[in-house]
Design a protein around this motif. Sequence first.
Motif, PDB file in Angstrom:
ATOM      1  N   VAL B 218       0.838  -1.201   0.000  1.00  0.00           N
ATOM      2  CA  VAL B 218       0.000   0.000   0.000  1.00  0.00           C
ATOM      3  C   VAL B 218       0.874   1.251   0.000  1.00  0.00           C
ATOM      4  O   VAL B 218       0.710   2.158  -0.816  1.00  0.00           O
ATOM      5  CB  VAL B 218      -0.940   0.022   1.228  1.00  0.00           C
ATOM      6  N   GLU B 219       1.848   1.253   0.920  1.00  0.00           N
ATOM      7  CA  GLU B 219       2.761   2.400   1.018  1.00  0.00           C
ATOM      8  C   GLU B 219       3.449   2.716  -0.304  1.00  0.00           C
ATOM      9  O   GLU B 219       3.671   3.863  -0.647  1.00  0.00           O
ATOM     10  CB  GLU B 219       3.858   2.101   2.040  1.00  0.00           C
ATOM     11  N   LYS B 220       3.826   1.652  -1.008  1.00  0.00           N
ATOM     12  CA  LYS B 220       4.542   1.842  -2.273  1.00  0.00           C
ATOM     13  C   LYS B 220       3.596   2.295  -3.384  1.00  0.00           C
ATOM     14  O   LYS B 220       4.019   2.490  -4.523  1.00  0.00           O
ATOM     15  CB  LYS B 220       5.230   0.535  -2.700  1.00  0.00           C
ATOM     16  N   GLY B 221       2.289   2.379  -3.055  1.00  0.00           N
ATOM     17  CA  GLY B 221       1.336   2.862  -4.045  1.00  0.00           C
ATOM     18  C   GLY B 221       0.862   1.800  -5.027  1.00  0.00           C
ATOM     19  O   GLY B 221       0.376   2.111  -6.117  1.00  0.00           O
ATOM     20  N   ILE B 222       0.997   0.536  -4.668  1.00  0.00           N
ATOM     21  CA  ILE B 222       0.444  -0.538  -5.505  1.00  0.00           C
ATOM     22  C   ILE B 222      -1.080  -0.487  -5.368  1.00  0.00           C
ATOM     23  O   ILE B 222      -1.604  -0.308  -4.265  1.00  0.00           O
ATOM     24  CB  ILE B 222       0.976  -1.912  -5.047  1.00  0.00           C
ATOM     25  N   THR B 223      -1.782  -0.642  -6.478  1.00  0.00           N
ATOM     26  CA  THR B 223      -3.250  -0.498  -6.442  1.00  0.00           C
ATOM     27  C   THR B 223      -3.888  -1.585  -5.588  1.00  0.00           C
ATOM     28  O   THR B 223      -3.345  -2.690  -5.460  1.00  0.00           O
ATOM     29  CB  THR B 223      -3.863  -0.603  -7.859  1.00  0.00           C
ATOM     30  N   ALA B 224      -5.043  -1.271  -5.043  1.00  0.00           N
ATOM     31  CA  ALA B 224      -5.771  -2.221  -4.192  1.00  0.00           C
ATOM     32  C   ALA B 224      -6.100  -3.480  -4.989  1.00  0.00           C
ATOM     33  O   ALA B 224      -6.009  -4.608  -4.472  1.00  0.00           O
ATOM     34  CB  ALA B 224      -7.049  -1.577  -3.651  1.00  0.00           C
ATOM     35  N   ASP B 225      -6.467  -3.325  -6.251  1.00  0.00           N
ATOM     36  CA  ASP B 225      -6.766  -4.483  -7.105  1.00  0.00           C
ATOM     37  C   ASP B 225      -5.567  -5.415  -7.202  1.00  0.00           C
ATOM     38  O   ASP B 225      -5.698  -6.634  -7.065  1.00  0.00           O
ATOM     39  CB  ASP B 225      -7.117  -4.012  -8.528  1.00  0.00           C
ATOM     40  N   ALA B 226      -4.430  -4.805  -7.474  1.00  0.00           N
ATOM     41  CA  ALA B 226      -3.219  -5.609  -7.619  1.00  0.00           C
ATOM     42  C   ALA B 226      -2.932  -6.354  -6.324  1.00  0.00           C
ATOM     43  O   ALA B 226      -2.610  -7.550  -6.334  1.00  0.00           O
ATOM     44  CB  ALA B 226      -2.044  -4.722  -8.004  1.00  0.00           C
ATOM     45  N   ILE B 227      -3.028  -5.647  -5.197  1.00  0.00           N
ATOM     46  CA  ILE B 227      -2.763  -6.286  -3.902  1.00  0.00           C
ATOM     47  C   ILE B 227      -3.730  -7.450  -3.673  1.00  0.00           C
ATOM     48  O   ILE B 227      -3.331  -8.529  -3.245  1.00  0.00           O
ATOM     49  CB  ILE B 227      -2.838  -5.251  -2.751  1.00  0.00           C
ATOM     50  N   ASP B 228      -4.999  -7.248  -4.018  1.00  0.00           N
ATOM     51  CA  ASP B 228      -5.981  -8.325  -3.923  1.00  0.00           C
ATOM     52  C   ASP B 228      -5.553  -9.539  -4.721  1.00  0.00           C
ATOM     53  O   ASP B 228      -5.611 -10.678  -4.249  1.00  0.00           O
ATOM     54  CB  ASP B 228      -7.341  -7.848  -4.478  1.00  0.00           C
ATOM     55  N   MET B 229      -5.109  -9.272  -5.946  1.00  0.00           N
ATOM     56  CA  MET B 229      -4.720 -10.375  -6.824  1.00  0.00           C
ATOM     57  C   MET B 229      -3.488 -11.122  -6.304  1.00  0.00           C
ATOM     58  O   MET B 229      -3.287 -12.291  -6.629  1.00  0.00           O
ATOM     59  CB  MET B 229      -4.439  -9.858  -8.244  1.00  0.00           C
ATOM     60  N   LEU B 230      -2.674 -10.406  -5.540  1.00  0.00           N
ATOM     61  CA  LEU B 230      -1.456 -11.048  -5.026  1.00  0.00           C
ATOM     62  C   LEU B 230      -1.732 -11.944  -3.809  1.00  0.00           C
ATOM     63  O   LEU B 230      -0.911 -12.794  -3.450  1.00  0.00           O
ATOM     64  CB  LEU B 230      -0.416  -9.993  -4.640  1.00  0.00           C
ATOM     65  N   GLN B 231      -2.902 -11.761  -3.165  1.00  0.00           N
ATOM     66  CA  GLN B 231      -3.161 -12.477  -1.910  1.00  0.00           C
ATOM     67  C   GLN B 231      -3.031 -14.001  -1.995  1.00  0.00           C
ATOM     68  O   GLN B 231      -2.432 -14.621  -1.115  1.00  0.00           O
ATOM     69  CB  GLN B 231      -4.535 -12.089  -1.332  1.00  0.00           C
ATOM     70  N   PRO B 232      -3.592 -14.614  -3.070  1.00  0.00           N
ATOM     71  CA  PRO B 232      -3.465 -16.089  -3.113  1.00  0.00           C
ATOM     72  C   PRO B 232      -2.003 -16.536  -3.054  1.00  0.00           C
ATOM     73  O   PRO B 232      -1.683 -17.574  -2.462  1.00  0.00           O
ATOM     74  CB  PRO B 232      -4.065 -16.467  -4.475  1.00  0.00           C
ATOM     75  N   ILE B 233      -1.126 -15.757  -3.658  1.00  0.00           N
ATOM     76  CA  ILE B 233       0.302 -16.079  -3.671  1.00  0.00           C
ATOM     77  C   ILE B 233       0.915 -15.886  -2.283  1.00  0.00           C
ATOM     78  O   ILE B 233       1.649 -16.726  -1.773  1.00  0.00           O
ATOM     79  CB  ILE B 233       1.024 -15.150  -4.681  1.00  0.00           C
ATOM     80  N   ILE B 234       0.591 -14.755  -1.699  1.00  0.00           N
ATOM     81  CA  ILE B 234       1.192 -14.443  -0.402  1.00  0.00           C
ATOM     82  C   ILE B 234       0.717 -15.434   0.650  1.00  0.00           C
ATOM     83  O   ILE B 234       1.484 -15.922   1.467  1.00  0.00           O
ATOM     84  CB  ILE B 234       0.840 -13.000   0.034  1.00  0.00           C
ATOM     85  N   LYS B 235      -0.591 -15.745   0.600  1.00  0.00           N
ATOM     86  CA  LYS B 235      -1.160 -16.590   1.646  1.00  0.00           C
ATOM     87  C   LYS B 235      -0.992 -18.071   1.375  1.00  0.00           C
ATOM     88  O   LYS B 235      -1.281 -18.906   2.227  1.00  0.00           O
ATOM     89  CB  LYS B 235      -2.668 -16.292   1.783  1.00  0.00           C
ATOM     90  N   PHE B 236      -0.528 -18.385   0.166  1.00  0.00           N
ATOM     91  CA  PHE B 236      -0.566 -19.782  -0.252  1.00  0.00           C
ATOM     92  C   PHE B 236       0.192 -20.734   0.665  1.00  0.00           C
ATOM     93  O   PHE B 236       1.328 -20.508   1.026  1.00  0.00           O
ATOM     94  CB  PHE B 236      -0.023 -19.919  -1.678  1.00  0.00           C
ATOM     95  N   GLU B 237      -0.466 -21.813   1.029  1.00  0.00           N
ATOM     96  CA  GLU B 237       0.203 -22.895   1.739  1.00  0.00           C
ATOM     97  C   GLU B 237      -0.205 -24.199   1.086  1.00  0.00           C
ATOM     98  O   GLU B 237      -1.343 -24.621   1.186  1.00  0.00           O
ATOM     99  CB  GLU B 237      -0.182 -22.905   3.216  1.00  0.00           C
ATOM    100  N   GLY B 238       0.724 -24.821   0.416  1.00  0.00           N
ATOM    101  CA  GLY B 238       0.374 -26.079  -0.248  1.00  0.00           C
ATOM    102  C   GLY B 238       1.633 -26.706  -0.763  1.00  0.00           C
ATOM    103  O   GLY B 238       2.717 -26.153  -0.616  1.00  0.00           O
ATOM    104  N   ASN B 239       1.506 -27.886  -1.358  1.00  0.00           N
ATOM    105  CA  ASN B 239       2.707 -28.562  -1.822  1.00  0.00           C
ATOM    106  C   ASN B 239       3.143 -28.043  -3.191  1.00  0.00           C
ATOM    107  O   ASN B 239       2.481 -27.181  -3.784  1.00  0.00           O
ATOM    108  CB  ASN B 239       2.511 -30.081  -1.817  1.00  0.00           C
ATOM    109  N   TYR B 240       4.238 -28.603  -3.667  1.00  0.00           N
ATOM    110  CA  TYR B 240       4.835 -28.148  -4.913  1.00  0.00           C
ATOM    111  C   TYR B 240       3.851 -28.179  -6.076  1.00  0.00           C
ATOM    112  O   TYR B 240       3.673 -27.186  -6.786  1.00  0.00           O
ATOM    113  CB  TYR B 240       6.063 -29.015  -5.223  1.00  0.00           C
ATOM    114  N   ASN B 241       3.150 -29.305  -6.249  1.00  0.00           N
ATOM    115  CA  ASN B 241       2.228 -29.434  -7.381  1.00  0.00           C
ATOM    116  C   ASN B 241       1.095 -28.425  -7.311  1.00  0.00           C
ATOM    117  O   ASN B 241       0.713 -27.835  -8.313  1.00  0.00           O
ATOM    118  CB  ASN B 241       1.668 -30.855  -7.449  1.00  0.00           C
ATOM    119  N   GLU B 242       0.566 -28.235  -6.103  1.00  0.00           N
ATOM    120  CA  GLU B 242      -0.521 -27.272  -5.934  1.00  0.00           C
ATOM    121  C   GLU B 242      -0.038 -25.862  -6.257  1.00  0.00           C
ATOM    122  O   GLU B 242      -0.741 -25.054  -6.856  1.00  0.00           O
ATOM    123  CB  GLU B 242      -1.060 -27.338  -4.503  1.00  0.00           C
ATOM    124  N   LYS B 243       1.204 -25.584  -5.853  1.00  0.00           N
ATOM    125  CA  LYS B 243       1.756 -24.260  -6.101  1.00  0.00           C
ATOM    126  C   LYS B 243       1.935 -24.025  -7.604  1.00  0.00           C
ATOM    127  O   LYS B 243       1.618 -22.961  -8.130  1.00  0.00           O
ATOM    128  CB  LYS B 243       3.099 -24.101  -5.368  1.00  0.00           C
TER     129      LYS B 243
END
Lengths: 446, 446
Positions: B218-243
Amino acid sequence: MKPSIPKGTRDFSPDEMAKRNFIFDTIREVFHRYGYQGIETPAMENLTTLEGKYGDEGDKLLFRVLNSGPVLLTIQSKGADQIKRADLAEKGLRYDLTVPFARYVVMHQNEITFPFKRYQMQPVWRADRPQKGRYREFYQCDADVIGSPSLVNEVELVLMIHEVFNKLGLKVVLKMNNRKILTGLAEVVGEQDRIIDITVALDKLDKIGIEGVNNELVEKGITADAIDMLQPIIKFEGNYNEKIDLLKNLLMSSNTGRKGIEEVEEIASMLTAGSFELDITLARGLNYYTGAIFEVKADGVQIGSVCGGGRYDDLTGIFGLPNVSGVGVSFGIDRICDVMEELKRFETLGIRTSSSKVLLTHFDKNTQKYCMGLASSLRAAGISTEVYPDITKKIVKQFEYANKKQIPFVVVVGEEEMQRGQVNLKNMSTGEQHPFTPEQLIEQLV
Amino acid sequence: MKPSIPKGTRDFSPDEMAKRNFIFDTIREVFHRYGYQGIETPAMENLTTLEGKYGDEGDKLLFRVLNSGPVLLTIQSKGADQIKRADLAEKGLRYDLTVPFARYVVMHQNEITFPFKRYQMQPVWRADRPQKGRYREFYQCDADVIGSPSLVNEVELVLMIHEVFNKLGLKVVLKMNNRKILTGLAEVVGEQDRIIDITVALDKLDKIGIEGVNNELVEKGITADAIDMLQPIIKFEGNYNEKIDLLKNLLMSSNTGRKGIEEVEEIASMLTAGSFELDITLARGLNYYTGAIFEVKADGVQIGSVCGGGRYDDLTGIFGLPNVSGVGVSFGIDRICDVMEELKRFETLGIRTSSSKVLLTHFDKNTQKYCMGLASSLRAAGISTEVYPDITKKIVKQFEYANKKQIPFVVVVGEEEMQRGQVNLKNMSTGEQHPFTPEQLIEQLV
């Protein structure tokens, strides 16, 4: 913009490294076998540690490290006329291994078990004018025992020197002298205050001959009587026993001189005949040494000494720990390397590039993948192995790679070989080629 | 006057050297077995080579070497206000091994056989603020292949990393990412110009958590949409294949992103499962890397990464040789050493001091001389041997020396033993003592 490196410095290629490492490893192995242990000191030392230890000339040759921080501001605030070199730099690069070692011993005196037998192999830096065989960055390779006055140490150093050069395949002459003999000489000719002038002149005998030495003695103001008395020594040609007899005669009236002869004889009694040549003209940076002085020259090449050293009685005194006697030698790696090149010793000893033993070649992704598995087995068996990393139909290119890198064996894996479970191993020097199973391949290459 | 060394630098004692050399030797052996060859470059490089390569911060941390010659005169003649740092220093100390390697490749391009697999183990210097685990002089230990785009190189580097840490007895986690995946991510969230800001934030996930990362975005000025789209990546917990599946989905529209996934899959296909952990938040000095990115952390200790690296496509471009792809890793010797100390691995692996195997003790000149002969035989058999150099009736003192230096065996030679031709060998850890002839002694100790 063509990149370059500072003058007097060098890059070392893999082939050069293989040769240098052979020398380092040989020396290190001998040091270890005689109970010497390695230490390392930092490249940068405080200038207070280095300055004043190498004479005025040495101070000029120190590489100084610019203080970090706002040096330009310091200059502006002090003014161009007030600024001193000490304002610009308080650290310098190691100039030799001896002074840092003395500093180390004093700093760590409570952790060290004396007698302390240490070796050190690290680069040193000198702002000397670069020329053939003289570099601004070069390695020194020192072994010293500190805290033991016993002549057993001198004896072992002589043995170590011979073992090292033996293993390197170099014939050498080890010259030995004793500072006390030089002191005795100066005493008996009535010029004890002029010992430095006399020995500096004697030391040049090899270079300028008898006449040259005598001229220099005259120039330095040594009395005609003294020069006359020195002639038997300068002109002397005889064997070890004759030389000792001459010295005993000559130095009869000097306590120090007699002690020097005694030391030489005691060292000789613990060595086989011919282990050293007694050379009364040998001096080597005399101020430093107080007992034995060593110098080693290689046979068959016109090159300076490849190793030298001696006993010193007060190395650590400069840092506040007086009366610690030490003795050591220093191997000149760069010169040794030059001598071995000139005499083609690396070829004789079979020291080649540090390349892998075998290259695995292939034709496509499939055969390359097979090579990767094969490489794992070979490497697990300790065989240095490469898989040509890129996919190319041109097997010639892969062979060229092996050739240039002097890889002695190449394995060719085609689809057919892969199916059959047998791959072709080619000996690159004989050209012979045979099919082997992976297990047989390991047996062949291990 | 107590001697000292510059802050941030270190002396290494024989014991420390034994441990460090074990790490160096282990890594070097693996490098060799995979066909990497050693080179060395000078400690000093021209500042034109170093400056501008490490960012403004890096330039400030370069150690500069004061020009030899009359620097003070230069200052006076130019005047305090006109003097520039370039007037004071034109050389600097090596800051890492990568830039000198790039310079080496460009300078020696006509002698080098490409692909060039080189390793380099040398100290580097940085004028960083010294603190625990951060030094001003420290070793780097790099292996790089240059001139080959093949992912086989990445695979072999992963294998090498595992072999090294296996041999060092350290459990590690090897994280891998791919710069192209990061580029793809920035593209698909519509912020391709902000890839640096995004990855710098992602890279901090371990330290500041999901919320922290989102705040920074947010501080860096990344749009809210972009941050939303990044959430699955940031929060992701799964094995190699799932990733991989998630990424394939997410990056479907990005050519670069898809290429990155492909590379990861190809590397994985040549490795056994679990060889690496795919970590999409891994960035590591991103500007540099163009493909695979590696980072290795040791299990069970709170310490930064012990090894890292990746692929770069234009390292030598800065010196005028464009389009040479390379990939490499760098082992952090000092950190590895710290980790091994903390986990007591040196003890587990039996890495002790580099002391001799046996000390020969005696009572007088006569028995000492006998020891010298015995030492020759032992050393000829490859046994690292010391003769206590000084003559002392106090055998206790000689045993104390052996104890302090952790010499595991002591031989006692008295007049009687000498006459009998049998000497006593004492095992210092068990206290056992037996008489042996010299031949038996060699058998016992070899």
